[in-house]
Design an enzyme around this catalytic site. Sequence first.
Site, short mmCIF file in Angstrom:
data_model
loop_
_atom_site.label_atom_id
_atom_site.label_comp_id
_atom_site.label_asym_id
_atom_site.label_seq_id
_atom_site.Cartn_x
_atom_site.Cartn_y
_atom_site.Cartn_z
N ASP A 173 -4.44 10.18 9.08
CA ASP A 173 -3.25 9.47 9.27
C ASP A 173 -2.91 10.20 10.57
O ASP A 173 -2.89 11.25 11.08
CB ASP A 173 -2.08 9.83 8.22
CG ASP A 173 -2.53 9.36 6.94
OD1 ASP A 173 -2.92 8.42 6.88
OD2 ASP A 173 -2.23 10.04 5.84
N GLU A 211 0.77 -1.18 -0.02
CA GLU A 211 0.24 -0.07 0.10
C GLU A 211 1.13 1.16 -0.10
O GLU A 211 1.54 1.46 0.92
CB GLU A 211 -0.93 0.05 1.24
CG GLU A 211 -1.90 1.32 1.25
CD GLU A 211 -2.50 1.22 2.68
OE1 GLU A 211 -3.15 2.56 2.87
OE2 GLU A 211 -2.40 0.42 3.62
#
Length: 262
Positions: free
Chosen positions: A60, A49
């Site tokens: 994130d 990924e």
Amino acid sequence: MSAVAETIAARKAAGSGALVGYLPVGFPNLAESIEAAVALVENGVDVLELGLPYSDPVMDGTVIQEATQQALASGFKLQQGFEAVAAITARVSAPVLMMTYWNPVLAYGVERFSDDLLAAGGAGLITPDLIPDEAADWMAASDRTGLDRVFLAAPSSTTARLEQAVQASRGFVYAVSTMGITGARSDVDSAARGLVARLRDAGSTSACVGVGISTAEQVREVLEYADGAIVGSLLVKALADGGVDAVARAAAALAIGTRPAS
């Protein structure tokens, strides 16, 4: 069947599940990010990924935010994401998914982005801030190109949303193990097991759990009920602290969790 789904199915047939490893493109620089991604595959990661650095990475955690912001500050350009995918897929056979927020795709052009990702050898996209009922352009482009499309499911998702994610996804459904942002945690939220069960009820045959996985033991635990375990922050921190050698060692340690306990 997609390359990602085939890889996951092969790992399940072998008695385990898949290890999915995340790294941002361009951190600490483009060349080293490519070497780090290759090292992941060479040390037991089954699916890559690759994150496109973005100025507003709402999902994130701190470790990944700092890495992506450094990449942007160093001049990362979106086109380099395709260059990285091409360089990586020329050296390893593991499928490469690009993780990206949706605005960069829109700015680049959905059809153009899809064509360039396919040409680079990419397998598809993980789109954390895009929901299926707002993804008509991407659904059409991915159907045309055969690219995988990975949508997210969370413990708070309604049954209708889970069914929608299962029907729209190709490759796997990304089961977010906890509410909140990414980052290594000492315990993977028990909600993950319940979420995967709900995804099974909604028809999912390929669900991978991410957010908070940081040890081989957690990988093994997740693979008892899910089809894949996704690790990001731990690998990014290893790369930040010790370079490619450190991220290779971290991947190898995590991959122990995909093998039967002795």
